[in-house]
Design an enzyme around this catalytic site. Structure first.
Site, PDB file in Angstrom:
ATOM      1  N   PHE A 296      -2.671  -4.946  -4.556  1.00  0.00           N
ATOM      2  CA  PHE A 296      -4.028  -5.498  -4.589  1.00  0.00           C
ATOM      3  C   PHE A 296      -4.911  -4.555  -3.783  1.00  0.00           C
ATOM      4  CE2 PHE A 296      -4.659  -9.914  -6.159  1.00  0.00           C
ATOM      5  CZ  PHE A 296      -3.395 -10.134  -6.673  1.00  0.00           C
TER       6      PHE A 296
ATOM      7  N   LYS B  70      -1.919 -12.158  29.659  1.00  0.00           N
ATOM      8  CA  LYS B  70      -3.273 -12.255  29.076  1.00  0.00           C
ATOM      9  C   LYS B  70      -4.212 -11.281  29.793  1.00  0.00           C
ATOM     10  CE  LYS B  70      -6.982 -15.522  28.454  1.00  0.00           C
ATOM     11  NZ  LYS B  70      -7.534 -16.791  28.881  1.00  0.00           N
TER      12      LYS B  70
ATOM     13  N   ASN C 149      -7.048 -10.099  10.089  1.00  0.00           N
ATOM     14  CA  ASN C 149      -8.111 -10.063   9.073  1.00  0.00           C
ATOM     15  C   ASN C 149      -8.287 -11.456   8.477  1.00  0.00           C
ATOM     16  OD1 ASN C 149      -6.421 -10.326   6.556  1.00  0.00           O
ATOM     17  ND2 ASN C 149      -5.467  -8.530   7.493  1.00  0.00           N
TER      18      ASN C 149
ATOM     19  N   ASP D  46      -3.475  -2.291   9.078  1.00  0.00           N
ATOM     20  CA  ASP D  46      -3.155  -0.857   9.018  1.00  0.00           C
ATOM     21  C   ASP D  46      -2.869  -0.274  10.390  1.00  0.00           C
ATOM     22  OD1 ASP D  46      -3.341  -0.390   6.244  1.00  0.00           O
ATOM     23  OD2 ASP D  46      -5.514  -0.587   6.367  1.00  0.00           O
TER      24      ASP D  46
ATOM     25  N   LYS E   4       0.498   5.293  -3.963  1.00  0.00           N
ATOM     26  CA  LYS E   4       1.603   4.367  -3.697  1.00  0.00           C
ATOM     27  C   LYS E   4       2.547   4.239  -4.891  1.00  0.00           C
ATOM     28  CE  LYS E   4      -1.507   1.897  -0.577  1.00  0.00           C
ATOM     29  NZ  LYS E   4      -1.524   0.880   0.473  1.00  0.00           N
TER      30      LYS E   4
ATOM     31  N   LYS F 136      -5.272   4.426  -4.758  1.00  0.00           N
ATOM     32  CA  LYS F 136      -4.117   3.691  -4.216  1.00  0.00           C
ATOM     33  C   LYS F 136      -2.974   3.651  -5.237  1.00  0.00           C
ATOM     34  CE  LYS F 136      -6.806   1.077  -0.953  1.00  0.00           C
ATOM     35  NZ  LYS F 136      -7.530  -0.119  -0.609  1.00  0.00           N
TER      36      LYS F 136
HETATM   37  O1  PMT Z   1      -5.510 -14.366   1.056  1.00  0.00           O
HETATM   38  P1  PMT Z   1      -6.861 -14.624   0.409  1.00  0.00           P
HETATM   39  O2  PMT Z   1      -7.834 -15.235   1.371  1.00  0.00           O
HETATM   40  O3  PMT Z   1      -6.740 -15.405  -0.858  1.00  0.00           O
HETATM   41  O4  PMT Z   1      -7.487 -13.203   0.035  1.00  0.00           O
HETATM   42  C1  PMT Z   1      -6.877 -12.441  -0.968  1.00  0.00           C
HETATM   43  C2  PMT Z   1      -7.018 -10.932  -0.699  1.00  0.00           C
HETATM   44  C3  PMT Z   1      -8.463 -10.546  -0.767  1.00  0.00           C
HETATM   45  C4  PMT Z   1      -6.449 -10.576   0.676  1.00  0.00           C
HETATM   46  C5  PMT Z   1      -6.176 -10.212  -1.821  1.00  0.00           C
HETATM   47  O5  PMT Z   1      -6.742 -10.540  -3.062  1.00  0.00           O
HETATM   48  C6  PMT Z   1      -6.180  -8.703  -1.630  1.00  0.00           C
HETATM   49  O6  PMT Z   1      -7.033  -8.012  -2.135  1.00  0.00           O
HETATM   50  N1  PMT Z   1      -5.168  -8.155  -0.910  1.00  0.00           N
HETATM   51  C7  PMT Z   1      -5.085  -6.731  -0.592  1.00  0.00           C
HETATM   52  C8  PMT Z   1      -5.918  -6.446   0.592  1.00  0.00           C
HETATM   53  C9  PMT Z   1      -6.189  -4.955   0.816  1.00  0.00           C
HETATM   54  O7  PMT Z   1      -7.277  -4.529   0.951  1.00  0.00           O
HETATM   55  O8  PMT Z   1      -5.187  -4.209   0.777  1.00  0.00           O
HETATM   56  P2  PMT Z   1      -5.278  -2.594   1.094  1.00  0.00           P
HETATM   57  O9  PMT Z   1      -6.308  -1.958   0.263  1.00  0.00           O
HETATM   58  O10 PMT Z   1      -5.311  -2.429   2.548  1.00  0.00           O
HETATM   59  O11 PMT Z   1      -3.871  -2.190   0.578  1.00  0.00           O
HETATM   60  C10 PMT Z   1      -3.567  -1.937  -0.781  1.00  0.00           C
HETATM   61  C11 PMT Z   1      -2.184  -2.465  -1.095  1.00  0.00           C
HETATM   62  O12 PMT Z   1      -1.216  -1.880  -0.202  1.00  0.00           O
HETATM   63  C12 PMT Z   1      -2.059  -3.972  -0.910  1.00  0.00           C
HETATM   64  O13 PMT Z   1      -1.265  -4.441  -1.949  1.00  0.00           O
HETATM   65  C13 PMT Z   1      -1.384  -4.127   0.450  1.00  0.00           C
HETATM   66  O14 PMT Z   1      -0.575  -5.298   0.494  1.00  0.00           O
HETATM   67  C14 PMT Z   1      -0.541  -2.865   0.548  1.00  0.00           C
HETATM   68  N2  PMT Z   1      -0.400  -2.344   1.939  1.00  0.00           N
HETATM   69  C15 PMT Z   1      -1.486  -1.967   2.656  1.00  0.00           C
HETATM   70  C16 PMT Z   1      -1.314  -1.460   3.936  1.00  0.00           C
HETATM   71  C17 PMT Z   1      -0.025  -1.339   4.474  1.00  0.00           C
HETATM   72  N3  PMT Z   1       0.162  -0.863   5.694  1.00  0.00           N
HETATM   73  N4  PMT Z   1       1.024  -1.722   3.741  1.00  0.00           N
HETATM   74  C18 PMT Z   1       0.863  -2.231   2.484  1.00  0.00           C
HETATM   75  O15 PMT Z   1       1.831  -2.579   1.820  1.00  0.00           O
END
Ligand code: PMT
Length: 398
Positions: free
Chosen positions: A324, A289, A210, A279, A342, A338
């Site tokens: 986040f 490859k 991503n 995910d 979580k 979330k």
């Molecule tokens: O790195 P930058 O370019 O500065 O960008 C910052 C950012 C946009 C990536 C950051 O600000 C941000 O929003 N990060 C979370 C991205 C996201 O959409 O996460 P999510 O909605 O998929 O997951 C929610 C939370 O669960 C996050 O804290 C993530 O780290 C965590 N997660 C998600 C999936 C997974 N399999 N394990 C996790 O721990």
């Protein structure tokens, strides 16, 4: 951290003395007041006048000058200082300080000062590695003094190895971090930050990933370290230079990130998961490859990855958990879900459709959302300002 700090800088005789001139200038620019004490040997490399002009204060060299600035100079200097810094520190001054020898002004000031002390050794590699020097350095550590490890590289004596005085900017950063660990509002806290995106390999040269640059997570790590926390940054691939005074663990896949996070979770006080975690991962990773075939489509089968944060939510005891959420629609509803799913203490929601928000920008536009439904909305800020505002909020949750 350096604003208003009174620093006695001990300068001893080595070729690296020239770097100490820049060091004094940098310390002053950060708001510190500096008084320089030189050994006789140091004056052979750079004159006291240079240090006097740069520090704006008289330079002390000898115990036996007629014209003293203070009446009992070694005691007055020791009392005046908030911190003593010796850079460069020769094997000679290290040996004196380790063994209570007070035979010149600097060694006497050091013995008379019950104050924090930082030594920056700089010398030939063999001198540094000699058991006597190593034993003396260990004695200083036992006294509670701080040793900044010397750098490695070409030395003035023509050899290459350990013993270089670190660059002045690095010394200033080291001193700032030391002070933050003593006085910062997050001192004593173990903070684990995740940053950047994880990548799931398709074949040896391709991956599913991503757009996360790591900027948001690195800003959180920087802000936490500047406030005195012990920070571990677990990062997916990122082009950014990690902030100083942070332990960095580089990972690539979601499984690697999960393993690194789980290993450290028990000892952690606060987890801030700014990483954009993949995910899904490829069901099968091609060993070679993947070549184009005549078919129009390539089908990749993806398996669901574990949710690291959800796992932490199940395991949490004392830890504050902050997630986040980067959303393109239904920001508040998705983020609130979330928090529940979580077991989080708060979530930082960024609507990544807004200009200046989310992936790869230096700024972000965020809302803090809490389990009780409270929402705090912020204007666009730099990612470092978001990080500090977030840490302020987390302090109220500890
Ligand atoms: O790195 P930058 O370019 O500065 O960008 C910052 C950012 C946009 C990536 C950051 O600000 C941000 O929003 N990060 C979370 C991205 C996201 O959409 O996460 P999510 O909605 O998929 O997951 C929610 C939370 O669960 C996050 O804290 C993530 O780290 C965590 N997660 C998600 C999936 C997974 N399999 N394990 C996790 O721990």
């Amino acid at each position: 951290m350096l604003r208003g700090k009174k620093i006695v800088l001990g300068v001893t005789g080595g070729i690296a003395v020239y770097k100490s001139v820049d060091l004094v200038s940098r310390l002053r620019k950060q708001g510190a007041e500096v008084r320089v004490v030189m050994s006789e040997a140091a004056t052979k490399f750079v004159t006291p006048l240079t240090f006097q002009e740069i520090s704006g204060n008289a330079v002390a060299v000898s115990m036996w000058n007629e014209k003293h600035e203070f009446r009992v100079e070694h005691i007055a200097l020791a009392e005046w200082a908030d911190l003593l810094l010796v850079a460069p520190a020769t094997a000679n001054i290290i040996a004196k300080a380790a063994n209570g020898i007070a035979d010149n002004l600097l060694s006497t000031v050091l013995l008379a000062a019950p104050k924090p002390m930082i030594f920056c050794p700089a010398m030939n590699t063999n001198m540094l590695l000699h058991p006597a020097t190593q034993e003396n350095l260990n004695k200083l550590r036992k006294f509670g003094y701080i040793i900044m490890e010397p750098g490695s590289g070409p030395l003035a004596c023509g050899t290459t190895g350990a013993g270089r005085l670190p660059e002045p900017a690095e010394i200033v950063e080291f001193v700032r971090y030391y002070l933050a660990t003593q006085e910062g509002d997050l001192r004593g806290k173990n903070i684990l930050v995740t940053a950047a995106g994880t990548r799931e390999p398709i074949d040896p040269v391709r991956f599913v990933g991503n757009r996360s640059s790591g900027k948001m997570g690195y800003a959180v790590a920087q802000a936490a370290a500047e406030r005195g926390a012990k920070v571990t940054l677990i990062s997916g691939p990122s082009a950014i230079t990690p902030p100083p005074n942070v332990e960095v663990i580089n990972v690539e896949t979601t499984f690697e990130m999960m393993e690194a996070v789980l290993q450290r979770f028990t000892d952690t006080d606060i987890v801030i998961k700014a990483a954009a975690v993949a995910d899904y991962r490829c069901h099968e990773i091609a060993k070679q490859k993947i070549k184009k075939t005549g078919d129009d489509a390539l089908v990749l089968v993806l398996d669901k990855n574990p949710d690291i944060l959800k796992r932490l939510g199940e395991l949490k005891t004392k830890q504050v958990l902050v997630g986040f959420a980067a959303e393109t629609q239904n920001l508040l509803e998705n983020a609130a879900q979330k928090i529940k799913k979580k077991n989080l203490d708060m979530i930082v929601a960024n609507d990544v459709t807004l200009p200046g928000a989310g992936f790869n920008y230096d700024t972000n536009v965020v809302k803090f959302i809490f389990p009780d439904g409270k929402i705090t909305t912020f204007e666009k800020m730099s990612k470092l300002a978001v990080a500090n505002t977030l840490l302020d909020e987390i302090k109220t949750l500890i």
